[in-house]
Write a protein that holds these residues in place. Structure first.
Motif, PDB file in Angstrom:
ATOM      1  N   ASP A 294       0.755   3.404   5.979  1.00 49.88           N
ATOM      2  CA  ASP A 294       2.141   3.827   5.816  1.00 49.88           C
ATOM      3  C   ASP A 294       2.911   2.699   5.157  1.00 49.88           C
ATOM      4  OD1 ASP A 294       1.741   6.290   7.005  1.00 49.88           O
ATOM      5  OD2 ASP A 294       2.193   5.536   9.008  1.00 49.88           O
ATOM      6  N   GLY A 295       3.925   3.060   4.425  1.00 44.57           N
ATOM      7  CA  GLY A 295       4.769   2.061   3.790  1.00 44.57           C
ATOM      8  C   GLY A 295       4.971   2.357   2.317  1.00 44.57           C
ATOM      9  N   ASP A 296       5.587   1.417   1.626  1.00 47.57           N
ATOM     10  CA  ASP A 296       5.871   1.564   0.211  1.00 47.57           C
ATOM     11  C   ASP A 296       4.583   1.621  -0.606  1.00 47.57           C
ATOM     12  OD1 ASP A 296       7.387   1.685  -2.119  1.00 47.57           O
ATOM     13  OD2 ASP A 296       7.383  -0.493  -2.346  1.00 47.57           O
ATOM     14  N   HIS A 297       3.634   0.748  -0.289  1.00 48.12           N
ATOM     15  CA  HIS A 297       2.327   0.742  -0.929  1.00 48.12           C
ATOM     16  C   HIS A 297       1.368   1.482  -0.008  1.00 48.12           C
ATOM     17  CE1 HIS A 297       4.448  -2.364  -3.088  1.00 48.12           C
ATOM     18  NE2 HIS A 297       3.494  -2.354  -4.011  1.00 48.12           N
ATOM     19  N   ASP A 298       0.774   2.574  -0.489  1.00 46.05           N
ATOM     20  CA  ASP A 298      -0.015   3.483   0.341  1.00 46.05           C
ATOM     21  C   ASP A 298      -1.441   3.029   0.604  1.00 46.05           C
ATOM     22  OD1 ASP A 298       1.405   5.879  -1.814  1.00 46.05           O
ATOM     23  OD2 ASP A 298       2.116   5.424   0.202  1.00 46.05           O
ATOM     24  N   ILE A 299      -1.986   2.131  -0.230  1.00 43.41           N
ATOM     25  CA  ILE A 299      -3.412   1.818  -0.196  1.00 43.41           C
ATOM     26  C   ILE A 299      -3.631   0.336   0.069  1.00 43.41           C
ATOM     27  CG2 ILE A 299      -5.539   1.822  -1.548  1.00 43.41           C
ATOM     28  CD1 ILE A 299      -4.315   4.158  -3.161  1.00 43.41           C
ATOM     29  N   ASP A 300      -4.465   0.027   1.072  1.00 47.31           N
ATOM     30  CA  ASP A 300      -4.967  -1.322   1.303  1.00 47.31           C
ATOM     31  C   ASP A 300      -6.368  -1.369   0.734  1.00 47.31           C
ATOM     32  OD1 ASP A 300      -3.063  -2.881   2.502  1.00 47.31           O
ATOM     33  OD2 ASP A 300      -3.691  -2.445   4.544  1.00 47.31           O
ATOM     34  N   CYS A 301      -6.689  -2.429  -0.019  1.00 44.87           N
ATOM     35  CA  CYS A 301      -8.022  -2.507  -0.612  1.00 44.87           C
ATOM     36  C   CYS A 301      -8.365  -3.959  -0.917  1.00 44.87           C
ATOM     37  CB  CYS A 301      -8.088  -1.676  -1.885  1.00 44.87           C
ATOM     38  SG  CYS A 301      -6.949  -2.229  -3.162  1.00 44.87           S
ATOM     39  N   LYS A 302      -9.603  -4.158  -1.344  1.00 45.18           N
ATOM     40  CA  LYS A 302     -10.063  -5.456  -1.789  1.00 45.18           C
ATOM     41  C   LYS A 302     -10.624  -5.264  -3.193  1.00 45.18           C
ATOM     42  CE  LYS A 302     -12.006  -8.130   1.205  1.00 45.18           C
ATOM     43  NZ  LYS A 302     -12.953  -8.721   2.135  1.00 45.18           N
ATOM     44  N   ILE A 303     -10.096  -6.020  -4.151  1.00 47.91           N
ATOM     45  CA  ILE A 303     -10.514  -5.903  -5.548  1.00 47.91           C
ATOM     46  C   ILE A 303     -11.341  -7.131  -5.898  1.00 47.91           C
ATOM     47  CG2 ILE A 303      -9.725  -5.755  -7.938  1.00 47.91           C
ATOM     48  CD1 ILE A 303      -7.236  -4.324  -6.921  1.00 47.91           C
ATOM     49  N   ASP A 304     -12.527  -6.893  -6.472  1.00 46.72           N
ATOM     50  CA  ASP A 304     -13.408  -7.990  -6.867  1.00 46.72           C
ATOM     51  C   ASP A 304     -12.693  -8.915  -7.847  1.00 46.72           C
ATOM     52  OD1 ASP A 304     -15.423  -6.911  -5.327  1.00 46.72           O
ATOM     53  OD2 ASP A 304     -16.323  -5.808  -6.998  1.00 46.72           O
ATOM     54  N   GLY A 305     -12.763 -10.223  -7.590  1.00 50.54           N
ATOM     55  CA  GLY A 305     -12.141 -11.207  -8.447  1.00 50.54           C
ATOM     56  C   GLY A 305     -10.689 -11.486  -8.153  1.00 50.54           C
ATOM     57  N   ILE A 306     -10.057 -10.651  -7.337  1.00 49.33           N
ATOM     58  CA  ILE A 306      -8.637 -10.827  -7.019  1.00 49.33           C
ATOM     59  C   ILE A 306      -8.443 -11.003  -5.515  1.00 49.33           C
ATOM     60  CG2 ILE A 306      -6.356  -9.745  -7.081  1.00 49.33           C
ATOM     61  CD1 ILE A 306      -7.144  -8.518  -9.751  1.00 49.33           C
ATOM     62  N   GLY A 307      -9.066 -10.131  -4.717  1.00 46.53           N
ATOM     63  CA  GLY A 307      -8.954 -10.214  -3.268  1.00 46.53           C
ATOM     64  C   GLY A 307      -8.206  -9.041  -2.687  1.00 46.53           C
ATOM     65  N   ALA A 308      -7.691  -9.236  -1.482  1.00 47.88           N
ATOM     66  CA  ALA A 308      -6.987  -8.167  -0.765  1.00 47.88           C
ATOM     67  C   ALA A 308      -5.673  -7.839  -1.465  1.00 47.88           C
ATOM     68  CB  ALA A 308      -6.729  -8.576   0.665  1.00 47.88           C
ATOM     69  N   MET A 309      -5.411  -6.542  -1.615  1.00 51.22           N
ATOM     70  CA  MET A 309      -4.192  -6.086  -2.277  1.00 51.22           C
ATOM     71  C   MET A 309      -3.702  -4.802  -1.651  1.00 51.22           C
ATOM     72  SD  MET A 309      -4.478  -6.590  -6.342  1.00 51.22           S
ATOM     73  CE  MET A 309      -2.790  -6.050  -6.444  1.00 51.22           C
ATOM     74  N   LYS A 310      -2.459  -4.477  -1.937  1.00 45.71           N
ATOM     75  CA  LYS A 310      -1.880  -3.187  -1.601  1.00 45.71           C
ATOM     76  C   LYS A 310      -1.517  -2.525  -2.912  1.00 45.71           C
ATOM     77  CE  LYS A 310      -0.122  -4.224   2.931  1.00 45.71           C
ATOM     78  NZ  LYS A 310       0.533  -3.423   3.910  1.00 45.71           N
ATOM     79  N   LEU A 311      -1.868  -1.240  -3.038  1.00 44.52           N
ATOM     80  CA  LEU A 311      -1.580  -0.490  -4.256  1.00 44.52           C
ATOM     81  C   LEU A 311      -0.751   0.736  -3.933  1.00 44.52           C
ATOM     82  CD1 LEU A 311      -5.141  -0.426  -5.861  1.00 44.52           C
ATOM     83  CD2 LEU A 311      -3.249  -1.900  -6.515  1.00 44.52           C
ATOM     84  N   LYS A 312      -0.020   1.219  -4.920  1.00 40.80           N
ATOM     85  CA  LYS A 312       0.685   2.485  -4.782  1.00 40.80           C
ATOM     86  C   LYS A 312      -0.245   3.583  -5.277  1.00 40.80           C
ATOM     87  CE  LYS A 312       5.382   0.835  -5.092  1.00 40.80           C
ATOM     88  NZ  LYS A 312       6.699   1.046  -5.688  1.00 40.80           N
ATOM     89  N   SER A 313      -0.250   4.701  -4.588  1.00 42.62           N
ATOM     90  CA  SER A 313      -1.150   5.793  -4.940  1.00 42.62           C
ATOM     91  C   SER A 313      -0.831   6.406  -6.306  1.00 42.62           C
ATOM     92  CB  SER A 313      -1.110   6.869  -3.863  1.00 42.62           C
ATOM     93  OG  SER A 313       0.194   7.374  -3.715  1.00 42.62           O
ATOM     94  N   GLU A 314       0.366   6.213  -6.816  1.00 38.29           N
ATOM     95  CA  GLU A 314       0.734   6.785  -8.102  1.00 38.29           C
ATOM     96  C   GLU A 314       0.063   6.079  -9.285  1.00 38.29           C
ATOM     97  OE1 GLU A 314       5.017   4.864  -9.010  1.00 38.29           O
ATOM     98  OE2 GLU A 314       4.757   5.737  -7.016  1.00 38.29           O
ATOM     99  N   PHE A 315      -0.584   4.922  -9.044  1.00 41.97           N
ATOM    100  CA  PHE A 315      -1.243   4.175 -10.104  1.00 41.97           C
ATOM    101  C   PHE A 315      -2.764   4.253 -10.035  1.00 41.97           C
ATOM    102  CE2 PHE A 315       2.810   1.738  -9.578  1.00 41.97           C
ATOM    103  CZ  PHE A 315       3.406   2.225 -10.714  1.00 41.97           C
ATOM    104  N   VAL A 316      -3.299   5.167  -9.240  1.00 44.72           N
ATOM    105  CA  VAL A 316      -4.755   5.313  -9.142  1.00 44.72           C
ATOM    106  C   VAL A 316      -5.144   6.782  -9.266  1.00 44.72           C
ATOM    107  CG1 VAL A 316      -4.996   3.280  -7.650  1.00 44.72           C
ATOM    108  CG2 VAL A 316      -4.772   5.529  -6.608  1.00 44.72           C
ATOM    109  N   LYS A 317      -6.421   7.006  -9.614  1.00 43.70           N
ATOM    110  CA  LYS A 317      -6.977   8.356  -9.570  1.00 43.70           C
ATOM    111  C   LYS A 317      -8.292   8.288  -8.830  1.00 43.70           C
ATOM    112  CE  LYS A 317      -9.556   8.286 -13.873  1.00 43.70           C
ATOM    113  NZ  LYS A 317      -9.827   8.941 -15.132  1.00 43.70           N
ATOM    114  N   LYS A 318      -8.615   9.379  -8.141  1.00 46.04           N
ATOM    115  CA  LYS A 318      -9.849   9.423  -7.358  1.00 46.04           C
ATOM    116  C   LYS A 318     -11.030   9.416  -8.311  1.00 46.04           C
ATOM    117  CE  LYS A 318     -11.812  11.775  -3.402  1.00 46.04           C
ATOM    118  NZ  LYS A 318     -11.571  12.818  -2.405  1.00 46.04           N
ATOM    119  N   ALA A 319     -12.021   8.583  -8.007  1.00 48.32           N
ATOM    120  CA  ALA A 319     -13.209   8.475  -8.878  1.00 48.32           C
ATOM    121  C   ALA A 319     -14.252   9.498  -8.498  1.00 48.32           C
ATOM    122  CB  ALA A 319     -13.792   7.091  -8.770  1.00 48.32           C
TER     123      ALA A 319
END
Length: 113
Positions: free
Chosen positions: A88-113
């Motif tokens: 819950d919150g402004d950023h909907d997704i918690d994830c870990k990105i290779d080479g960058i680390g832990a991040m929060k993303l907004k669902s409007e900037f991703v598509k399901k693979a």
């Protein structure tokens, strides 16, 4: 303490009633008491940029270059993010990105693979 619901927009617990409306003093969001009764029965549904419903553990692809705040790093278009967690919150997704680390993303900037 009051028995009023938390603000659906910002999550503030300091809401109050004003006639037939609930009001959040922190973000000035107003919603009707009837809408609160309907939305409390439904679980929160998070969708990607194309309207596909996301779930915990899904793999998503970034659809736009995203600058990492406070850094010179950029998450490039087409970056696959595996094993997401929905929050819950402004950023909907918690994830870990290779080479960058832990991040929060907004669902409007991703598509399901």
């Amino acid at each position: 303490m009051s028995n009023f619901p938390k603000c659906p927009k910002c999550g503030s617990e300091y809401t109050y009633s004003d006639g037939s409306m609930y009001v959040c003093p922190e973000c000035a969001h107003e919603w009707s008491m009837e809408a609160q009764a309907v939305s409390s029965d439904d679980a929160r549904v998070i969708k990607d940029a194309h309207g596909t419903v996301l779930q915990d553990g899904d793999t998503v692809t970034v659809i736009k270059d995203l600058k990492v705040k406070g850094s010179s790093l950029v998450v490039k278009v087409g970056t696959k993010v595996r094993n997401i967690r929905l929050v819950d919150g402004d950023h909907d997704i918690d994830c870990k990105i290779d080479g960058i680390g832990a991040m929060k993303l907004k669902s409007e900037f991703v598509k399901k693979a």
